[in-house]
Scaffold this active site. Structure first.
Site, PDB file in Angstrom:
ATOM      1  N   ASP A   1      -0.243  -1.854  -7.241  1.00  0.00           N
ATOM      2  CA  ASP A   1      -0.508  -0.819  -6.241  1.00  0.00           C
ATOM      3  C   ASP A   1       0.257  -1.236  -4.993  1.00  0.00           C
ATOM      4  OD1 ASP A   1      -1.482   0.701  -4.175  1.00  0.00           O
ATOM      5  OD2 ASP A   1      -3.576   0.578  -4.795  1.00  0.00           O
TER       6      ASP A   1
ATOM      7  N   ARG B   1       0.879  12.397   3.965  1.00  0.00           N
ATOM      8  CA  ARG B   1      -0.241  11.786   3.232  1.00  0.00           C
ATOM      9  C   ARG B   1      -0.184  12.229   1.779  1.00  0.00           C
ATOM     10  NH1 ARG B   1      -2.996   9.629   6.953  1.00  0.00           N
ATOM     11  NH2 ARG B   1      -4.378   8.647   5.459  1.00  0.00           N
TER      12      ARG B   1
ATOM     13  N   LYS C   1       2.324   5.368   4.340  1.00  0.00           N
ATOM     14  CA  LYS C   1       2.139   4.134   5.126  1.00  0.00           C
ATOM     15  C   LYS C   1       3.516   3.650   5.596  1.00  0.00           C
ATOM     16  CE  LYS C   1      -2.276   2.910   3.012  1.00  0.00           C
ATOM     17  NZ  LYS C   1      -2.563   3.534   1.730  1.00  0.00           N
TER      18      LYS C   1
HETATM   19  N1  DSN Z   1      -7.303   3.162   3.954  1.00  0.00           N
HETATM   20  C1  DSN Z   1      -6.142   2.445   3.521  1.00  0.00           C
HETATM   21  C2  DSN Z   1      -5.841   1.277   4.383  1.00  0.00           C
HETATM   22  O1  DSN Z   1      -5.965   1.434   5.571  1.00  0.00           O
HETATM   23  O2  DSN Z   1      -5.462   0.226   3.908  1.00  0.00           O
HETATM   24  C3  DSN Z   1      -6.203   2.036   2.119  1.00  0.00           C
HETATM   25  O3  DSN Z   1      -6.537   3.100   1.339  1.00  0.00           O
END
Ligand code: DSN
Length: 420
Positions: A199, A235, A229
């Site tokens: 992951d 998203r 990220k």
């Molecule tokens: N909520 C995410 C994080 O901040 O790492 C992971 O799903």
């Protein structure tokens, strides 16, 4: 921006405006957050939001798919190029859906997954007891051997794998700052006949930008990820399969119709644009700069003698034991820093003795401020301001000055619109 919402719905407009202001005037240090380009935002709010497209390109259940097929094919092709693999499913609505869809593709009820201990940095969807996943599958654990270096206990992992016979050996984490020995994971997975899955949600951008190693190069079979990220997209989630077509087909069936209905085609357009950006030379520089910036922040925390789990970072995130080091619980640090314009999250540290809503640590990192153009100097300054604020929590004057300095820094580095 938001002209029509403004005319039609004042309440929602004010909240949207407030969030624009909050993001513009504050320092974002949550390591799983980022800013997207204006092009990604436009694609994401395009009229593809009106379209139903169950199925996959060339094989849909509804008519009118000329352009959805184009967009989804672009997203898939770019994803494959970025991560050097043969198959990509870009439909998961989220990272959680990617992981859930993957489990259902590869496992039968009662089958076992070997994943990182949750208190050592693993993720909810890696089998936290509060998730429904644990009603269906068995999750067993490996841990760090040494929380001060981050070294994984590969011997223990091998023992557990031999005893428990997992079908998936799962790497990946949401609060672990070191690079893994990918070859070991693959070796152990092969020994017990399991799939090697990673992951990569947190570090997808670092892998795409070639600042960190690609687990596929070590032989991992499958990678799941989010796209929002370090990868800096909208998203959403994605599943990548290195070469096994049969597995890729199972994954496609599992995501649709197994788990989801109509894909969010507007989001998939945003993913396509984001992947195009990530293929650019500028993105490589961005990924490398994130690592340099994280190191600059690490150095300040080291000098301030604030304990960092695993001793520091190889990636985009730092996990600091603020309770153990300066007696400030993570929740108090999160609130205090929010007040001076620095957003991060409280976080449990390995084997935390405090509860998850009020843990010992904070988790932070520079992916978002690196997008703003911060280099080592500015990142070190932000880290200094964090330490100053935490060590002077009752000095209102000092905290006010820190808030002002943050505002000035943000004005100097506005959130950019164009990334390529
Ligand atoms: N909520 C995410 C994080 O901040 O790492 C992971 O799903």
């Amino acid at each position: 921006m938001y002209d029509y919402v403004k005319k039609q719905d004042k309440e929602v407009f004010e909240a949207l405006e407030g969030e624009e202001r909050r993001q513009a005037e504050g320092i974002e240090l949550i390591p799983s957050e980022n800013y997207v380009s204006r092009a990604v935002r436009e694609a994401n709010f395009s009229n593809l939001t009106n379209k139903y497209s169950e199925g996959y390109p060339g094989k849909r259940y509804y008519g009118g798919q000329t352009y959805t097929d184009i967009v989804e094919n672009i997203a898939r092709d770019r994803a494959k190029q970025l991560f050097d693999c043969k198959f990509a499913n870009v439909q998961p609505h989220a990272g959680a859906n990617a992981n859930i869809g993957l489990y259902f593709a590869l496992l039968e009820p009662g089958d076992t997954v070997l994943g990182m201990d949750l208190s050592h940095g693993g993720h909810l969807t890696h089998g936290h007891p509060v998730t429904y996943l644990t009603k269906i599958f068995r999750f067993v654990r490996y841990k760090m051997k040494n929380v001060d270096t981050g070294e994984i206990d590969y011997d223990e992992m091998r023992e557990v794998a031999k005893k428990e016979k997992p079908k998936i050996v799962l790497a990946g984490y949401s609060a672990y700052p070191r690079e893994l020995n990918y070859a070991k994971f693959v070796e152990i997975a092969r020994e017990v006949g399991a799939y090697a899955v990673m992951d990569i949600a947190h570090i997808a951008g670092l892998i795409a930008g070639k600042a960190m190693k690609n687990p596929f190069d070590a032989g991992f079979d499958i990678m799941t990820t989010t796209t929002h990220k370090t990868l800096r997209g909208p998203r959403g989630g994605m599943i990548l399969t290195r070469e096994n077509e049969e597995v890729a087909k199972k994954i496609d069936k599992s995501i649709f119709p197994g788990l989801q209905g109509g894909p969010l085609m507007n989001t998939i357009a945003g993913k396509a644009v984001c992947f195009g950006e990530a293929l650019s030379p500028k993105f490589k520089k961005y990924a490398v700069q994130i690592l340099k910036n994280a190191k600059a922040m690490e150095e300040v925390f080291r000098k301030a003698e604030i304990r960092m789990l695993t001793g520091g970072t190889d990636s985009h995130l730092i996990l600091a034991d603020v309770f153990g080091s300066i007696g400030m619980p993570g929740k108090e640090a999160e609130t205090l820093l929010d007040e001076v314009g620095i957003t991060l999250n409280k976080n449990a540290i390995a084997d935390d003795t405090r509860g998850p809503m009020d843990p010992s640590g904070i988790r932070f990192g520079p992916p978002a401020i690196t997008t703003r153009g911060f280099k080592e100097k500015e990142c070190a300054r932000v880290a200094e301001l964090m330490v100053e604020a935490m060590k002077n929590k009752d000095d209102k004057k000092k905290l006010g000055a820190i808030r002002e300095e943050i505002r000035t820094l943000c004005k100097k580095f506005p959130i950019p619109d164009v990334f390529v």
